[in-house]
Design an enzyme around this catalytic site. Structure first.
Site, mmCIF file in Angstrom:
data_model
loop_
_atom_site.group_PDB
_atom_site.id
_atom_site.type_symbol
_atom_site.label_atom_id
_atom_site.label_comp_id
_atom_site.label_asym_id
_atom_site.label_seq_id
_atom_site.Cartn_x
_atom_site.Cartn_y
_atom_site.Cartn_z
ATOM 1 N N ASP A 21 -0.754 -95.625 -3.380
ATOM 2 C CA ASP A 21 -2.181 -95.696 -3.720
ATOM 3 C C ASP A 21 -2.361 -96.356 -5.091
ATOM 4 O OD1 ASP A 21 -4.876 -95.295 -3.599
ATOM 5 O OD2 ASP A 21 -4.816 -93.129 -3.846
ATOM 6 N N ASP B 212 7.673 -96.151 -12.295
ATOM 7 C CA ASP B 212 7.092 -96.536 -13.598
ATOM 8 C C ASP B 212 7.539 -97.947 -13.980
ATOM 9 O OD1 ASP B 212 9.566 -95.332 -13.710
ATOM 10 O OD2 ASP B 212 9.244 -94.252 -15.574
ATOM 11 N N LYS C 57 10.522 -92.008 -7.527
ATOM 12 C CA LYS C 57 10.876 -91.420 -8.825
ATOM 13 C C LYS C 57 12.004 -90.406 -8.551
ATOM 14 C CE LYS C 57 9.852 -90.875 -13.253
ATOM 15 N NZ LYS C 57 9.894 -91.913 -14.282
ATOM 16 N N TYR D 120 -1.005 -85.709 -1.097
ATOM 17 C CA TYR D 120 -2.275 -85.834 -0.377
ATOM 18 C C TYR D 120 -2.414 -84.830 0.755
ATOM 19 C CZ TYR D 120 -3.257 -90.047 -2.972
ATOM 20 O OH TYR D 120 -3.522 -90.934 -3.987
#
Ligand code: NAI
Length: 333
Positions: free
Chosen positions: A228, A204, A171, A124
């Site tokens: 988000d 995930d 991740k 972002y």
């Protein structure tokens, strides 16, 4: 003395849900003075500027804002006003409570968790370029300081709200440096809070676990992008975006706003659900010490939500936005 709050109605359904929220807050307390300013498309049409200087000055002065959703033009070189505001006022911590309400049809009952999203870094940052005419690159920025700060925010929140567990989502198996640093930062901060359990889940797998066993989570802390996405997913578990509030907290300022956007598909029809905006208003009232008004509105809202005949269309009801607001005001009176 009245507390001055910056009010940004926003775009689309923002105009409808924010005016309902302000009327409700004004019924519950006389202690707020609103300073209304504009941003987004509404401001662009009037001043040719998505974020006018007087809006920025108002937030600087009052330090607290209640904000409606703002339409972000896609492409065309426009930066998201939400992201700009979060970076401009260093609103580093985004708090997104996920709670189920009695009376609301949802996938899960008795859900009560919080997603703590790092709010100023990651993809972002908006650092993008074309490395060749046919390849676009976005740079993911994960500073140690911001990662430790958000982890600390999550653990402090756990203590304040008597919660028992913080789960970091990442991740790091693929992005070993960036997400690796985020995870290490969370692990390091967790050592200062031995009374709170800490674990981590790859993002995930987290998406799947949230859908299948959301009660296993208490506080989830995540970098900006994952936070988000996971918070919209989690909002879906308790009845949808119309019910999800948020707070953007910095050291010197705070902006409270619904998680959802300006919903152009239903704007101007008086059918938007103002609950997320009202809940954001409740968070704001608590933040400025207006606890009594906050709990009065909370009780009135819960009483309305429990009655399926009083729901707005998005959650299976027939009430219009202003009728829903009137039901809450009736109970406050
Ligand atoms: P959205 O959240 O506006 O809408 C997604 C879906 O949820 C739509 O079908 C909409 O009708 C429904 N919905 C959202 N809020 C609702 C409510 N209160 N009551 C009933 N139904 C509701 O997301 P979308 O369509 O992706 O974005 C629209 C615009 O909003 C875009 O320009 C986007 O950039 C902006 N946006 C702004 C945000 C903010 O200001 N904080 C956050 C998210 C998006």
């Amino acid at each position: 003395m009245k507390k001055k709050i910056t009010l940004i109605p926003g775009d689309g359904i923002g105009l409808e849900i924010m005016s309902a929220t302000v009327e409700i807050i004004n019924t519950a307390t006389n202690n707020i003075e609103w300073e209304e300013v504009i941003a987004g498309n509404t401001a662009f049409e009037k001043f040719g500027n998505l974020l006018p200087e007087h809006t920025i000055r108002s937030i600087k002065r009052n330090k607290i804002a209640l904000k409606g959703p703002i339409t972000t033009p896609v492409g065309g070189g426009f930066r998201s006003i939400n992201v700009t505001l979060r970076q401009m006022f260093n609103l580093h911590s985004n708090l997104r409570p996920i709670k189920s309400f009695e009376g609301i049809e949802s996938l899960y009952k008795d859900l009560d968790m919080v997603i703590v999203r790092e709010n100023s870094e990651d993809l972002y940052k908006g650092i993008e370029h074309m490395s060749t005419p046919d390849t676009a690159e976005s740079i993911k920025v994960i500073p140690r300081e911001a990662s430790e700060r958000i982890a600390d925010f999550a653990f402090k929140l756990a203590i304040k709200e008597k919660r028992t567990k913080v789960t970091a989502s990442h991740k790091a198996n693929i992005m070993k440096l960036s997400d690796g640093l985020f995870l290490k930062s969370c692990q390091k901060i967790s050592e200062n809070y031995s009374q709170i359990k800490f674990d981590d889940v790859i993002v995930d797998a987290m998406a799947m676990k949230l859908v299948m066993n959301p009660h296993n989570f208490d506080i989830i802390v995540a970098p900006n992008l994952y936070g988000d996405i996971l918070s919209d997913l989690a909002a879906g578990l308790v009845g949808g975006l119309g019910l999800a509030p948020s707070a953007n907290i910095g050291d010197d300022a705070a902006i409270f706003e619904p998680v959802h956007g300006s919903a152009p598909d239903i704007a101007g029809q008086n059918i938007a659900n103002p609950t997320a905006a009202i809940l954001s208003g409740i968070m704001m009232l608590k933040y400025i010490g207006e606890d009594e008004a906050a709990s009065k509105i909370d009780m009135a809202l819960k009483e309305v939500l429990i009655d399926k005949n009083l729901h707005t269309k998005d959650i299976g009801g027939k009430l219009y936005t202003d009728e829903f607001k009137d039901e809450i005001i009736k109970r406050l009176n």
